[in-house]
Design a protein around this motif. Structure first.
Motif, mmCIF file in Angstrom:
data_model
loop_
_atom_site.group_PDB
_atom_site.id
_atom_site.type_symbol
_atom_site.label_atom_id
_atom_site.label_comp_id
_atom_site.label_asym_id
_atom_site.label_seq_id
_atom_site.Cartn_x
_atom_site.Cartn_y
_atom_site.Cartn_z
ATOM 1 N N LYS A 274 8.516 7.365 22.848
ATOM 2 C CA LYS A 274 8.499 8.319 21.733
ATOM 3 C C LYS A 274 9.873 8.399 21.083
ATOM 4 O O LYS A 274 10.005 8.401 19.851
ATOM 5 N N ASN A 275 10.926 8.459 21.912
ATOM 6 C CA ASN A 275 12.290 8.523 21.388
ATOM 7 C C ASN A 275 12.693 7.233 20.682
ATOM 8 O O ASN A 275 13.564 7.239 19.804
ATOM 9 N N MET A 276 12.079 6.116 21.082
ATOM 10 C CA MET A 276 12.334 4.826 20.423
ATOM 11 C C MET A 276 11.501 4.659 19.152
ATOM 12 O O MET A 276 11.619 3.653 18.455
ATOM 13 N N HIS A 277 10.622 5.620 18.873
ATOM 14 C CA HIS A 277 9.782 5.625 17.664
ATOM 15 C C HIS A 277 8.825 4.425 17.624
ATOM 16 O O HIS A 277 8.672 3.761 16.607
ATOM 17 N N LEU A 278 8.139 4.197 18.764
ATOM 18 C CA LEU A 278 7.152 3.107 18.817
ATOM 19 C C LEU A 278 5.961 3.353 17.904
ATOM 20 O O LEU A 278 5.189 2.430 17.644
ATOM 21 N N GLU A 279 5.824 4.587 17.395
ATOM 22 C CA GLU A 279 4.749 4.840 16.426
ATOM 23 C C GLU A 279 4.981 4.074 15.124
ATOM 24 O O GLU A 279 4.065 3.928 14.299
ATOM 25 N N LYS A 280 6.192 3.536 14.928
ATOM 26 C CA LYS A 280 6.478 2.751 13.723
ATOM 27 C C LYS A 280 5.917 1.330 13.810
ATOM 28 O O LYS A 280 5.867 0.623 12.802
ATOM 29 N N THR A 281 5.552 0.898 15.012
ATOM 30 C CA THR A 281 4.922 -0.420 15.137
ATOM 31 C C THR A 281 3.469 -0.328 14.715
ATOM 32 O O THR A 281 2.894 0.762 14.608
ATOM 33 N N VAL A 282 2.850 -1.474 14.477
ATOM 34 C CA VAL A 282 1.469 -1.518 13.969
ATOM 35 C C VAL A 282 0.606 -2.367 14.889
ATOM 36 O O VAL A 282 1.008 -3.458 15.305
ATOM 37 N N ARG A 283 -0.570 -1.842 15.185
ATOM 38 C CA ARG A 283 -1.599 -2.607 15.882
ATOM 39 C C ARG A 283 -2.793 -2.787 14.953
ATOM 40 O O ARG A 283 -3.184 -1.849 14.247
ATOM 41 N N ILE A 284 -3.352 -3.985 14.964
ATOM 42 C CA ILE A 284 -4.570 -4.276 14.206
ATOM 43 C C ILE A 284 -5.686 -4.560 15.220
ATOM 44 O O ILE A 284 -5.554 -5.452 16.064
ATOM 45 N N PHE A 285 -6.746 -3.772 15.139
ATOM 46 C CA PHE A 285 -7.895 -3.946 16.025
ATOM 47 C C PHE A 285 -9.109 -4.401 15.208
ATOM 48 O O PHE A 285 -9.351 -3.869 14.114
ATOM 49 N N PRO A 286 -9.899 -5.345 15.729
ATOM 50 C CA PRO A 286 -11.026 -5.882 14.959
ATOM 51 C C PRO A 286 -12.164 -4.891 14.735
ATOM 52 O O PRO A 286 -13.002 -5.118 13.854
ATOM 53 N N HIS A 287 -12.197 -3.797 15.480
ATOM 54 C CA HIS A 287 -13.235 -2.789 15.229
ATOM 55 C C HIS A 287 -12.785 -1.767 14.180
ATOM 56 O O HIS A 287 -13.576 -0.904 13.784
ATOM 57 N N LYS A 288 -11.535 -1.890 13.721
ATOM 58 C CA LYS A 288 -11.026 -0.966 12.699
ATOM 59 C C LYS A 288 -10.701 -1.667 11.381
ATOM 60 O O LYS A 288 -10.588 -1.005 10.347
ATOM 61 N N MET A 289 -10.506 -2.987 11.428
ATOM 62 C CA MET A 289 -10.142 -3.746 10.223
ATOM 63 C C MET A 289 -10.885 -5.068 10.222
ATOM 64 O O MET A 289 -11.344 -5.542 11.264
ATOM 65 N N GLU A 290 -10.980 -5.679 9.059
ATOM 66 C CA GLU A 290 -11.658 -6.966 8.941
ATOM 67 C C GLU A 290 -10.669 -8.087 9.226
ATOM 68 O O GLU A 290 -10.162 -8.763 8.336
ATOM 69 N N GLY A 291 -10.360 -8.240 10.516
ATOM 70 C CA GLY A 291 -9.429 -9.259 10.971
ATOM 71 C C GLY A 291 -9.393 -9.242 12.488
ATOM 72 O O GLY A 291 -9.979 -8.363 13.131
ATOM 73 N N GLU A 292 -8.690 -10.214 13.066
ATOM 74 C CA GLU A 292 -8.572 -10.276 14.514
ATOM 75 C C GLU A 292 -7.409 -9.383 14.973
ATOM 76 O O GLU A 292 -6.777 -8.710 14.178
ATOM 77 N N GLY A 293 -7.120 -9.395 16.282
ATOM 78 C CA GLY A 293 -6.120 -8.491 16.832
ATOM 79 C C GLY A 293 -4.688 -8.959 16.596
ATOM 80 O O GLY A 293 -4.391 -10.147 16.713
ATOM 81 N N HIS A 294 -3.811 -7.998 16.273
ATOM 82 C CA HIS A 294 -2.405 -8.330 16.055
ATOM 83 C C HIS A 294 -1.524 -7.124 16.386
ATOM 84 O O HIS A 294 -1.971 -5.969 16.305
ATOM 85 N N PHE A 295 -0.264 -7.420 16.695
ATOM 86 C CA PHE A 295 0.758 -6.392 16.904
ATOM 87 C C PHE A 295 1.979 -6.794 16.085
ATOM 88 O O PHE A 295 2.385 -7.965 16.082
ATOM 89 N N VAL A 296 2.582 -5.824 15.383
ATOM 90 C CA VAL A 296 3.718 -6.112 14.506
ATOM 91 C C VAL A 296 4.778 -5.013 14.655
ATOM 92 O O VAL A 296 4.451 -3.824 14.604
ATOM 93 N N ALA A 297 6.028 -5.439 14.851
ATOM 94 C CA ALA A 297 7.150 -4.495 14.940
ATOM 95 C C ALA A 297 8.290 -5.014 14.070
ATOM 96 O O ALA A 297 8.643 -6.191 14.139
ATOM 97 N N LEU A 298 8.857 -4.132 13.244
ATOM 98 C CA LEU A 298 9.935 -4.507 12.329
ATOM 99 C C LEU A 298 11.218 -3.777 12.738
ATOM 100 O O LEU A 298 11.233 -2.548 12.881
#
Length: 468
Positions: A274-298
């Motif tokens: 929480k202190n590292m602000h991991l909520e800023k990263t993004v997860r893509i799940f195939p049951h929520k979006m029209e695509g396969e699974g992915h994780f992205v951190a900037l």
């Protein structure tokens, strides 16, 4: 689909009440995507000529879903480098990394080149793109794809990133790490990955990822930005790898990624995350979006407030390379006002090795000992009393860049014959184009070279690229 029991247990813990919806997504049809090469054609102009049924991918400005009935890999526009075929979620990392013209960019684990082609398109012929894959065989596919896309300012390397780092410490403005991973997010697309997961799961890849991400951080300039991505759901490979970076490189911090409908935030399952602000990263799940699974951190690297000059202001010139008359004559035919590289100063940046002629980037330091598969733009080859332009050069050019052109519509059967390497009868061009080297185009977009004389074109399309 026979999913491993341990994997199912992991996903139940990860997703909670969303688990059933995720499992149900395996019954959905696979999605297909293509991404327009905006360095060669605008999205608007591509849609005017596209023969495919396309639907926009909401979070990718130049990305589209296409129908399974379409075969874009069997169309001349694909060979002209007008688009890249890529799974929709896999377009996200290169889209999110904010590359600007003039940047010095590193794609660390790049094969087969989907992300590098987009990074190169964003650079639009400026700055420098260094693209690497440790596997020599995969790097060959990477080389072909960046050359098809027409990227002139590219170095293709095949090395362990640890071998690259010493000569590139704090060198890059932007770095993309699409890390090797256990591939859990692609199980629906390719069930062969399930057997691979059972042999080498998240624990195996996490060790590799942690070495890679620290190496990347060390090569990033102060003030630079680095993107880390995987196509897996494992917390060990995603959030825990981010944690490892932030603990061991305290000058790195997470920055926001623009959220789109369906994006999920990374998990913050303890106070440290929480202190590292991991909520800023993004997860893509195939049951929520029209695509396969992915994780992205900037990430961004802290700086002292000053913006360093791109490329550190380094300019590397070649050692007074003497150009053969036939090479100078050929370069003199190019339209210096429109071509996508610096013709005026080309002599300062040309290197000739084993009769092959390369246009090198002035921003690339000399790196002895590295396995470099392409040293800038391959212009062509010097042979006895003549210069033969390369396939890579043809793909960098626009039709307006070269005076002698043969241009046919995609509907003309001779376009496919050209792509198959056949000699063409073109009597209608006799007297309308010059003899000798001609740039062969489809609907105004270059495909390659041929030698024209008396109404016939001797095909010079690169053998390894031919229509199969």
């Amino acid at each position: 689909m026979n999913l491993p029991e341990q994997y199912l247990e992991n996903m139940k813990e990860l997703l909670g009440t969303d688990f059933d919806a995720y499992i149900e997504s395996f019954n959905d049809s696979r999605l297909y995507g293509l991404r327009v090469n905006t360095m060669k054609i605008s999205v608007e102009d591509f849609l005017k000529i596209s023969p495919f049924k396309l639907t926009p991918i909401p979070w990718i400005e130049n990305g589209f879903y296409y129908s399974e009935d379409d075969k874009p890999a069997k169309h001349p526009y694909y060979f002209a480098g007008l688009y890249y075929i890529q799974e929709p979620s896999a377009m996200t990392p290169a889209n999110v990394l904010p590359v600007e013209e003039g940047d010095i960019v590193f794609d660390m684990c790049a094969a087969p080149g989907g992300k590098s082609t987009e990074l190169g398109a964003k650079l639009n012929g400026s700055g420098l793109l260094v693209t690497n894959d440790i596997s020599n065989s995969r790097a060959k596919a990477l080389l072909k794809n960046v050359e098809v896309f027409g990227i002139p300012n590219v170095y293709v390397v095949s090395e362990d990133p640890k071998n690259i780092q010493p000569g590139f410490n704090e060198f890059f403005d932007k770095i993309l790490i699409d890390a090797p991973c256990s591939g859990e997010g692609m199980f629906r697309k390719d069930n062969k990955l399930i057997k691979s997961w059972e042999k080498t799961g998240p624990e195996f890849y996490a060790k590799i990822q942690r070495d890679i991400i620290l190496t990347g951080a060390d090569m990033l300039k102060p003030g630079g930005k680095m993107l880390y991505s995987t196509c897996t759901f494992s917390k060990l490979e995603d959030e825990e790898t981010v944690r490892h970076l932030l603990i061991n490189r305290p000058d790195m911090h997470l920055i926001d990624i623009k959220h789109y409908d369906g994006f999920s935030s990374g998990f913050t399952y303890d106070d440290e995350l929480k202190n590292m602000h991991l909520e800023k990263t993004v997860r893509i799940f195939p049951h929520k979006m029209e695509g396969e699974g992915h994780f992205v951190a900037l990430f961004e690297k802290k700086s002292d407030g000053e913006t360093p000059f791109k490329g550190h202001g380094i300019i590397h010139k070649q050692k007074n390379t003497k150009l053969a008359t036939e090479l100078e004559d050929f370069l003199g035919k190019l339209n210096k006002d429109t071509v996508n590289f610096d013709i005026e100063n080309a002599k300062d940046n040309i290197m000739i090795k084993d009769n092959y002629v390369y246009l090198c980037s002035p921003y690339m330091p000399g790196q002895k000992g590295l396995r470099i598969m392409r040293t800038g733009l391959l212009l062509g080859e010097l042979k006895k009393n003549r210069f033969e332009p390369s396939q890579a050069l043809a793909m960098v050019l626009k039709m307006s860049d070269y005076p002698d052109v043969i241009n046919l519509p995609a509907s003309d059967e001779r376009v496919i014959k050209y792509l198959k390497g056949e000699t063409l009868d073109l009597p209608e061009f006799d007297g309308k184009t010059g003899d000798g080297w001609n740039l062969f185009c489809v609907d105004g977009y270059p495909l390659g070279w041929g030698k024209f004389k008396n109404g016939s074109l001797k095909n010079k399309y690169l053998a390894g690229w031919r229509w199969q």
